[in-house]
Structures are given as C-alpha cells and as structure tokens.
Design a protein around this motif. Structure first.
Motif, PDB file in Angstrom:
ATOM      1  N   TYR A  28       0.730  -1.305  -0.091  1.00  0.00           N
ATOM      2  CA  TYR A  28      -0.072  -0.021   0.141  1.00  0.00           C
ATOM      3  C   TYR A  28       0.895   1.316  -0.167  1.00  0.00           C
ATOM      4  O   TYR A  28       0.405   2.368  -0.708  1.00  0.00           O
ATOM      5  CB  TYR A  28      -0.971   0.062   1.202  1.00  0.00           C
ATOM      6  N   ILE A  71      -2.947  11.799  -3.314  1.00  0.00           N
ATOM      7  CA  ILE A  71      -4.102  11.208  -2.660  1.00  0.00           C
ATOM      8  C   ILE A  71      -5.307  11.516  -3.344  1.00  0.00           C
ATOM      9  O   ILE A  71      -6.318  10.700  -3.539  1.00  0.00           O
ATOM     10  CB  ILE A  71      -4.319  11.885  -1.100  1.00  0.00           C
ATOM     11  N   ILE A  75      -7.851   8.062  -4.467  1.00  0.00           N
ATOM     12  CA  ILE A  75      -8.748   8.108  -3.671  1.00  0.00           C
ATOM     13  C   ILE A  75     -10.215   8.715  -4.325  1.00  0.00           C
ATOM     14  O   ILE A  75     -10.162   9.965  -4.613  1.00  0.00           O
ATOM     15  CB  ILE A  75      -8.613   8.401  -2.164  1.00  0.00           C
ATOM     16  N   PHE A  80     -14.981   7.503  -0.879  1.00  0.00           N
ATOM     17  CA  PHE A  80     -14.472   7.828   0.306  1.00  0.00           C
ATOM     18  C   PHE A  80     -15.389   8.417   1.374  1.00  0.00           C
ATOM     19  O   PHE A  80     -15.314   7.982   2.464  1.00  0.00           O
ATOM     20  CB  PHE A  80     -13.123   8.685   0.116  1.00  0.00           C
ATOM     21  N   PHE A  84     -16.332   6.811   4.941  1.00  0.00           N
ATOM     22  CA  PHE A  84     -15.964   7.276   6.227  1.00  0.00           C
ATOM     23  C   PHE A  84     -17.209   7.464   6.935  1.00  0.00           C
ATOM     24  O   PHE A  84     -17.163   7.203   7.987  1.00  0.00           O
ATOM     25  CB  PHE A  84     -15.358   8.621   5.870  1.00  0.00           C
ATOM     26  N   VAL A  98      -9.489   3.734  10.209  1.00  0.00           N
ATOM     27  CA  VAL A  98      -8.596   4.476   9.186  1.00  0.00           C
ATOM     28  C   VAL A  98      -7.807   3.186   8.604  1.00  0.00           C
ATOM     29  O   VAL A  98      -7.567   3.093   7.453  1.00  0.00           O
ATOM     30  CB  VAL A  98      -7.266   5.311   9.837  1.00  0.00           C
ATOM     31  N   LEU A 101     -10.466   1.895   5.995  1.00  0.00           N
ATOM     32  CA  LEU A 101     -10.386   2.800   4.937  1.00  0.00           C
ATOM     33  C   LEU A 101      -8.956   2.329   4.121  1.00  0.00           C
ATOM     34  O   LEU A 101      -8.864   2.333   2.844  1.00  0.00           O
ATOM     35  CB  LEU A 101     -10.189   4.301   5.390  1.00  0.00           C
ATOM     36  N   SER A 102      -7.991   2.219   4.929  1.00  0.00           N
ATOM     37  CA  SER A 102      -6.733   1.751   4.207  1.00  0.00           C
ATOM     38  C   SER A 102      -7.083   0.254   3.650  1.00  0.00           C
ATOM     39  O   SER A 102      -6.305   0.434   2.217  1.00  0.00           O
ATOM     40  CB  SER A 102      -5.508   1.417   5.405  1.00  0.00           C
ATOM     41  N   PHE A 105      -9.303   1.038   0.261  1.00  0.00           N
ATOM     42  CA  PHE A 105      -8.970   2.034  -0.977  1.00  0.00           C
ATOM     43  C   PHE A 105      -7.284   1.534  -1.103  1.00  0.00           C
ATOM     44  O   PHE A 105      -6.773   2.241  -2.105  1.00  0.00           O
ATOM     45  CB  PHE A 105      -8.885   3.228  -0.551  1.00  0.00           C
ATOM     46  N   TYR A 109      -1.939   3.435   5.897  1.00  0.00           N
ATOM     47  CA  TYR A 109      -2.503   4.161   7.080  1.00  0.00           C
ATOM     48  C   TYR A 109      -2.297   5.513   6.911  1.00  0.00           C
ATOM     49  O   TYR A 109      -3.061   6.329   7.305  1.00  0.00           O
ATOM     50  CB  TYR A 109      -1.937   3.416   8.231  1.00  0.00           C
ATOM     51  N   ILE A 112      -4.079   7.716   4.589  1.00  0.00           N
ATOM     52  CA  ILE A 112      -5.459   7.738   4.864  1.00  0.00           C
ATOM     53  C   ILE A 112      -5.765   8.821   5.856  1.00  0.00           C
ATOM     54  O   ILE A 112      -6.669   9.855   5.733  1.00  0.00           O
ATOM     55  CB  ILE A 112      -6.167   6.482   5.275  1.00  0.00           C
ATOM     56  N   LYS A 115      -5.142  12.395   4.404  1.00  0.00           N
ATOM     57  CA  LYS A 115      -6.658  12.714   3.874  1.00  0.00           C
ATOM     58  C   LYS A 115      -7.564  13.456   4.591  1.00  0.00           C
ATOM     59  O   LYS A 115      -8.374  14.113   4.250  1.00  0.00           O
ATOM     60  CB  LYS A 115      -6.932  11.925   2.933  1.00  0.00           C
TER      61      LYS A 115
END
Length: 205
Positions: A28, A71, A75, A80, A84, A98, A101-102, A105, A109, A112, A115
């Motif tokens: 990632y 970003i 994303i 997103f 969230f 987080v 979401l990591s 997408f 970490y 995210i 962002k």
C-alpha cells in the motif's frame, strides 16, 4: 533505506526522469509513493519520499502538494466520503476506521490519515495521536542482528533499489551526499555498502 527511512525518490532530469521505489516497503505504501513521485515529475521537481513520520515534522510546500495530488488521484472522493460516514456510524474509534479505509482503498494508514486531516474529518489532536503512534505498516520486515553488518543491511533492504542508487552515482546522476541520504546511513557505512554492491560481493540467502 529500510522500513522507516526512505520509501522512494525521483529525479526530474530531461529527457529521462527516474523514479525508484523501496521494494521492502508495504504494498500500500509503494502505491502511494509511486503516485507521489509521479506528482514530483509532473511538477518538474525531484524529491525523496521519506518515512511519513519524518516528513510530517518539516514538510515543504512541494511535498505537501505532491501528497495532495497523489491522494486525489488514488482515492475517489465520493466513495471515500460515503465509506467514512458509514464507518463513523458503527465505530467511533479513529484507528479502526483508518485501518478499514486503508484496506478498502489499498493505501497506507498514513496516507488515509493525511487525507482525513486535509478534509477536516479529524482534528489535529486525533491526527497526531494516530500518526505518531503508528507501528510498522504491513509488509515491512524487522532488521536482523549479528553477523556481517553490511551483508545484513543489503539482505534486509531492496537490492534493486540500491543497485539503482549505485548506478545513478556512477553515472554522475546524483552526488555521493545524495546517495548517503537515500541509503540512510553515515558516510563511512554508505561507502562500504556501495563498494559491496559495485564489487558484486553480495550473496543473499
């Protein structure tokens, strides 16, 4: 290089710009680093993508902009925000949100978190608590101990990455000081590491 020093770098040199990614970093993180360095090239600048915890303490404007471009490219905004909001309804723990979401997408970490901070979805206190409390991200390996220091260093990091640094140095693409920064070692150790690489005196098991 290694797990928390240099994630990648870029040289904006015409006609052939160069991007190198630390293969020992998590998948990632490598995705984000590649996008970040491509942003540098598009902005006609060069840069070193260091550990996020190092960069955040003294981030230049060009690094901030490269982060933001990376970003935004990686994303999708609508998805997103929806994800969230959904996670907030079922879990108030920022760290868990987080991490989810990591994984969703396929980004690190830290990316995210940046962002979320930029979009004011978390405040500075939440960001600092989670950002500076980061453990190792997935895909990173521990350094070993004992034995030949330089052999261990090379085996624990990306040989391709170091070969690229050595080649760039020998081609006068970078200075020795640049190479030292990219390797994350002192001058003496960097000299010995590069000599091992150039002599091809490296046996990895």
């Amino acid at each position: 290089i290694g797990e928390i020093i240099t994630r990648g770098f870029s040289f904006n040199k015409t006609p052939y710009p160069l991007i190198a990614i630390n293969q020992k970093d998590s998948y990632y993180s490598r995705v984000f680093t590649l996008s970040h360095e491509l942003a540098h090239i598009a902005l006609k600048s060069s840069g070193i993508c260091e550990s996020s915890r190092t960069l955040i303490k003294n981030v230049s404007e060009i690094e901030k902009l490269s982060n933001q471009i990376a970003i935004n490219v990686l994303i999708p905004e609508k998805e997103f925000s929806q994800e969230f909001s959904r996670l907030q309804l079922i879990n108030q723990n920022i760290s868990t949100i987080v991490k989810t979401l990591s994984n969703t997408f396929k980004l690190s970490y830290s990316a995210i978190l940046i962002k979320l901070l930029n979009e004011k979805k978390i405040n500075d206190d939440e960001f600092n608590k989670n950002f500076f409390g980061l453990g190792k991200e997935s895909g990173q390996k521990k350094k070993g101990s004992g034995g030949d220091y330089y052999r261990n260093y090379i085996s624990e990091n990306s040989l391709n990455y170091m070969n690229m640094i050595s080649s760039a140095l020998n081609s006068d693409f970078i200075t020795f000081k640049d190479a030292v920064n990219y390797l994350g070692e002192n001058f003496s150790n960097s000299s010995n590491i590069l000599k091992r690489i150039e002599d091809k005196n490296v046996i990895l098991v």
